[in-house]
Design an enzyme around this catalytic site. Sequence first.
Site, PDB file in Angstrom:
ATOM      1  CG  ASN A   9      37.592  34.157  33.100  1.00  0.00           C
ATOM      2  OD1 ASN A   9      38.483  34.088  31.780  1.00  0.00           O
ATOM      3  ND2 ASN A   9      37.044  35.349  33.701  1.00  0.00           N
ATOM      4  CE  LYS A  11      39.439  37.276  35.516  1.00  0.00           C
ATOM      5  NZ  LYS A  11      39.174  38.295  36.615  1.00  0.00           N
ATOM      6  CG  HIS A  93      33.842  38.293  33.633  1.00  0.00           C
ATOM      7  ND1 HIS A  93      34.711  39.479  34.187  1.00  0.00           N
ATOM      8  CD2 HIS A  93      34.513  37.331  34.587  1.00  0.00           C
ATOM      9  CE1 HIS A  93      35.282  39.207  35.225  1.00  0.00           C
ATOM     10  NE2 HIS A  93      35.468  37.920  35.397  1.00  0.00           N
ATOM     11  CD  GLU A  95      37.748  40.897  34.643  1.00  0.00           C
ATOM     12  OE1 GLU A  95      38.261  40.240  33.884  1.00  0.00           O
ATOM     13  OE2 GLU A  95      38.251  40.558  35.804  1.00  0.00           O
ATOM     14  CD  GLU A 164      33.131  35.736  38.252  1.00  0.00           C
ATOM     15  OE1 GLU A 164      34.015  34.850  38.426  1.00  0.00           O
ATOM     16  OE2 GLU A 164      33.270  36.798  37.287  1.00  0.00           O
ATOM     17  N   GLY A 170      39.771  39.561  41.795  1.00  0.00           N
ATOM     18  CA  GLY A 170      41.178  40.008  41.623  1.00  0.00           C
ATOM     19  C   GLY A 170      41.857  40.589  42.832  1.00  0.00           C
ATOM     20  CB  SER A 208      39.597  36.315  45.806  1.00  0.00           C
ATOM     21  OG  SER A 208      39.825  37.736  45.431  1.00  0.00           O
TER      22      SER A 208
HETATM   23  P1  13P Z   1      39.976  35.942  40.612  1.00  0.00           P
HETATM   24  O1  13P Z   1      39.759  34.570  40.987  1.00  0.00           O
HETATM   25  O2  13P Z   1      41.381  36.065  40.137  1.00  0.00           O
HETATM   26  O3  13P Z   1      39.530  36.925  41.808  1.00  0.00           O
HETATM   27  O4  13P Z   1      38.703  36.387  39.355  1.00  0.00           O
HETATM   28  C1  13P Z   1      37.764  35.896  39.299  1.00  0.00           C
HETATM   29  C2  13P Z   1      36.899  36.089  38.084  1.00  0.00           C
HETATM   30  O5  13P Z   1      36.678  37.406  37.521  1.00  0.00           O
HETATM   31  C3  13P Z   1      36.692  34.796  37.441  1.00  0.00           C
HETATM   32  O6  13P Z   1      35.775  35.147  36.288  1.00  0.00           O
END
Ligand code: 13P
Length: 246
Positions: A9, A11, A93, A95, A164, A170, A208
Amino acid sequence: MRRKLVVGNWKMHGSRPANAELLAAVAGARPYGCDVAVCVPFVYLGEAAAQLAGTDVRWGAQDVSPHDQGAYTGEISAPMLQELGCRYAIVGHSERRAYHAENDELVAAKAQAALGRGVTPIVCVGETLAQRDAGETEAVVKRQLSAVIHTLAHCAAEMVVAYEPVWAIGTGRTATPDQAQAVHAVLRAQLHAATGRGDRMRILYGGSVKADNAQALFGMADIDGGLIGGASLKAADFIAICRAAG
Ligand code: 13P
């Protein structure tokens, strides 16, 4: 036996030169012993399609509109994703739930729109740290998933689920393999009760995931691969994670 799946992903990261290099490296490191895909920003889907066509690395989007067409300024529809050859669309997601006020019903409608066009939704669920500390993890993820199961009905077995935990995204703070496995087992039981095919559905872990913790996570009974954020932007790291799943 479920074949593992690793999805990057990206982002809101990337640039045309950097993407070209990253995609060439990921495609060039084939074959993998698992399914591999990258979910890129909408504007780069055409380039991902051009560069990955003819390989078994798939591409997808990070969101999709619940509507097929119409006066929805700024939205991207499932027919558009289908036209660009997308295999996957991430929906729900954390976010988007947090910054775009997406609720369970909207996430379910997005999953349905994607599936209606042959684009597999990767449905994200996960609890916040406050919810975990309050002992609400199971209730939260079950509620998030049940809205999608209800809406997709007999097609629910076609989705991919990603667990997640919000506190692990992150932050560098990964769920331990046991913590993740415990939630995955709950989700699989819920999926199986609803579809009768939960044993064949893929449940990814995200939060992570790095080259050095991927193998331990992917070794757990109900973890069928990963949804990778930050580490999917570095070719060597992403390739190592894909190898850990293979
Ligand atoms: P990270 O791997 O940067 O923690 O992000 C995970 C994520 O949100 C994947 O969709």
